[in-house]
Each structure stands twice: as C-alpha cells, then as structure tokens.
Design an enzyme around this catalytic site. Sequence first.
Site, mmCIF file in Angstrom:
data_model
loop_
_atom_site.group_PDB
_atom_site.id
_atom_site.type_symbol
_atom_site.label_atom_id
_atom_site.label_comp_id
_atom_site.label_asym_id
_atom_site.label_seq_id
_atom_site.Cartn_x
_atom_site.Cartn_y
_atom_site.Cartn_z
ATOM 1 N N ASN A 144 0.847 -1.197 0.000
ATOM 2 C CA ASN A 144 0.000 0.000 0.000
ATOM 3 C C ASN A 144 0.876 1.238 0.000
ATOM 4 O O ASN A 144 2.105 1.139 0.025
ATOM 5 C CB ASN A 144 -0.957 -0.026 1.196
ATOM 6 C CG ASN A 144 -0.205 -0.093 2.501
ATOM 7 O OD1 ASN A 144 0.540 0.812 2.842
ATOM 8 N ND2 ASN A 144 -0.368 -1.194 3.227
ATOM 9 N N ASP A 157 -4.336 -6.184 5.123
ATOM 10 C CA ASP A 157 -5.368 -7.016 5.745
ATOM 11 C C ASP A 157 -5.361 -8.437 5.180
ATOM 12 O O ASP A 157 -5.833 -9.355 5.822
ATOM 13 C CB ASP A 157 -6.746 -6.382 5.530
ATOM 14 C CG ASP A 157 -6.888 -5.107 6.344
ATOM 15 O OD1 ASP A 157 -6.322 -5.072 7.461
ATOM 16 O OD2 ASP A 157 -7.534 -4.158 5.872
HETATM 17 O O1 C5P Z 1 -8.837 -2.185 10.806
HETATM 18 P P1 C5P Z 1 -7.881 -1.207 10.259
HETATM 19 O O2 C5P Z 1 -6.853 -1.811 9.337
HETATM 20 O O3 C5P Z 1 -8.482 0.029 9.685
HETATM 21 O O4 C5P Z 1 -7.107 -0.693 11.572
HETATM 22 C C1 C5P Z 1 -5.980 0.080 11.505
HETATM 23 C C2 C5P Z 1 -5.160 -0.121 12.756
HETATM 24 O O5 C5P Z 1 -5.013 -1.520 13.009
HETATM 25 C C3 C5P Z 1 -3.752 0.408 12.624
HETATM 26 O O6 C5P Z 1 -3.324 0.829 13.889
HETATM 27 C C4 C5P Z 1 -2.977 -0.799 12.110
HETATM 28 O O7 C5P Z 1 -1.606 -0.726 12.466
HETATM 29 C C5 C5P Z 1 -3.667 -1.938 12.815
HETATM 30 N N1 C5P Z 1 -3.717 -3.198 12.060
HETATM 31 C C6 C5P Z 1 -3.055 -4.285 12.549
HETATM 32 N N2 C5P Z 1 -3.108 -5.506 11.884
HETATM 33 C C7 C5P Z 1 -3.821 -5.609 10.748
HETATM 34 C C8 C5P Z 1 -4.508 -4.497 10.241
HETATM 35 C C9 C5P Z 1 -4.423 -3.300 10.920
HETATM 36 O O8 C5P Z 1 -2.399 -4.178 13.580
HETATM 37 N N3 C5P Z 1 -3.836 -6.757 10.125
#
Ligand code: C5P
Length: 402
Positions: A209, A278
């Site tokens: 990304n 993700d």
């Molecule tokens: O759910 P989302 O990706 O929007 O959340 C963002 C937060 O979650 C950020 O702090 C990111 O570092 C963390 N995150 C994580 N592991 C993932 C996805 C996001 O720790 N697989």
Amino acid sequence: MILAGRRVILGVAGGIAAYKAAEIAGTLVKQGVEVRVIMTRAAQEFITPLTLQTITSHEVASDMFTPRSGGVAHIEAARWGEAFLIAPATANIIGKMAAGIGDDLLSTIVLAFDRPVLVCPAMNVTMYKNPVVQRNIQALSALGYYFIEPGSGRLACGEEGPGRLAPTAEIVARLESILGGSGDLGGLKMLITAGPTREPLDSVRYISNRSSGKMGYAVAKAAAERGADVVLVSGPVALSPPDGVNVVFVETAQEMHLAVNRHFEWCDVVVKAAAVADYRVQAQPGKIKKGATPLTLTLEPNPDILRDLGERKGRRVIIGFAAETEQLETRAVEKARNKGADLIVANDVTRPGAGFDVDTNIAVFAYPDGRTVPLPLMTKSALAHRILDQVLDLREDGADNG
Ligand code: C5P
C-alpha cells in the site's frame, strides 16, 4: 510552564514573515522565557529592532562590529542561550548554516552555538522546494538541527504551497519538547510500528500500500527525543531511522506480528502506525507466468495485530491508527472498542494534507467511550507530539480496560 526561566536566543532573518517574530517573542516572554533577539540586516526592513526590544526587554543585536563593553558579542550570546530559535529562517540563512558561513552576527552565533537549534523556514514555495534548499535542510537535519516544516497555504507572494512560517503554538510546543519537555517520557518503553507491509505474490512480486512510514517514524523520533526507550518495527520505507531508536525491519504482516509479539511483554506503550495489509496472497513459488487468460489470486486474511495486542493489553497504553474514506469518527470509535485500543488516531485519507506520503496530517482522536477530538492540519511531527501528550494522559488515567 515548562519553559519558564529558560534562555532562548531568537534569530530573525529577513523574510516577510519576520513581522511574526513579534508574536513568537511575545508568547515566549508571557511564558516566562528570557528572550534575546538577534536580527539580520534584512530582517530590520520588515520589523524594527525597537519592537522586539520592547517586547523582550532586552537590547536587540544585529551588528558584529558595534563597539561594546563586555565580552565578544557572538561568543557571549552563544554561551548565554539554552536554545536557538531561528524564526523565520530564510533560504539564505539555511544555506549559510549548511555551508558553515558566518558573515554577520546571526550566522556567526549559529557557528559558535553548540546547544539545540530549532529552525523554522518561511519562504516562497518554489524557493522552499528548490533541491538546493532541500539538500541544505536535509544536511542540517542529519547534523542534529531541528526543523519545523512550514505550513501550506496562500503565501505573501501570492503563490500556494508550503512556505508559511509554522504557527507560533507549534513552534512553542516544539521548543518545549526540545528544552523542557524532553525527558517527560523518560523510563517509558515504547513499541511503535510504521510503514506498509509487503505481501508476496510469487518470488519477484508483491502487493502493498501507499504508506510512507512518515507518521510512525515521526512518533518514534519524538518519543526518543522525549526520553522514551523506543523499538520501531518498520515495514519497507525510504526513510532513515531516527537517532536513538532501535529499528527492526520486517516485510510481511506475519513477520510484523512476530516482531511485535517479541517486544510486547517488554513495553508499556504500543503505537501501531503501520498500514498492515489485511490480506496476504497464497503465494506461489517461482515466478507466475504470463498468459492470455485472467489470473485469479486467492487472498487470505492476515492476523489483526492490533486486536491481538488489545486482548492482552493489561496496563499498557495501546494506540492505533485508522485511515478512512468515510464516516471517520463513528468508525474510529468502533475501531477503538473492537480492537481494545485506548485511542485511535483517525484520518480521512481523501482530504488534501492528510494521509499517505505527505508531511502533514488532519487527524481526529477517537476514544472507546465515544469521545472524538478533531485536530487541525499540522505536521506529522507536531501530531506525533500530540499523540505522546495523550500517552501521558492515558497513563495517568490508568489505561486498564483489558
Ligand atoms: O482495521 P484497520 O486496518 O483500519 O485498523 C488500523 C489499525 O489496526 C492500525 O493501527 C494498524 O496498524 C492496525 N492493524 C493491525 N493488523 C492488521 C490491520 C491493521 O495491527 N492486520
């Protein structure tokens, strides 16, 4: 009043923003700072020494050769000051500093000064973006000079872009963290993540990304400057590791998860600024061959590292980030609740000046109790300091919801 009683030299160079030195000096004096002003000759075309002298109750100096009783002007000033604030700094003074030139009182004091120097550039946008100016800023930063990036907007010359002197509040906050505030995170162990992750498709390709890592690196730098013990787990970025920070480089989300787990027990605070992918691809060994038919990739979910940590948080403070494109505040509050975070720093990545690969951000603080606090546009460095102020508040509140 962190700055009360401190001694600051305010260097004023000759740009249109020189008139703003009056507000900066006035704000510092109100906080109990002793301010001595040094002006360049050009600065006096924009604001009179009398104005700054009246505000600071000290004689304003600008000339190397004015006969005076007492010691040598530049050496005496350099010994007196605990910090040197240059606001505004023109391309000229920055260039002289980078080249080691001392041809007037201001530039000569800089050469004789061995304590923190905070440089606040203000100039026309094209001048600011000029590679020579940027090179000088980078060279000085690498030598330990502090910089506050200029704000963006309509400039006195009529052009738009970065070049505006940073707001007084930001300058004062930075000075606080450099001088008085440094040390307020002493003894805290902080685990910070930054940058993107890279998920391989095959042995030569990956998906990733647009995260630059700038936000997480800014938090790591600010935390180290304020005395914290910092481990930075970083995805692949094009940034130099901040001084005094232990960096662990990783590529994939799974590697980041492992590295974070290794340091989690040890830490008091986690700031998860990384843009973790993700999903990962069910990677194929070798290189995927080109063909005429559509290629289907199967993605499988990556672990949510933040949620995993949230479930085991104990007395730790956990701060996450959220990049959103809609319903920013509602989603951020939900995220704080779902992930067990004490604070989510959310930003709408569609807004100019926010999100990926820019030096500024427009964030909202969102808490699990439903509170949201919108913040104005500021540099990632200034936002990093706001986040660290939150760390201190959350620790006082005894962040124990796990
Ligand atoms: O759910 P989302 O990706 O929007 O959340 C963002 C937060 O979650 C950020 O702090 C990111 O570092 C963390 N995150 C994580 N592991 C993932 C996805 C996001 O720790 N697989």
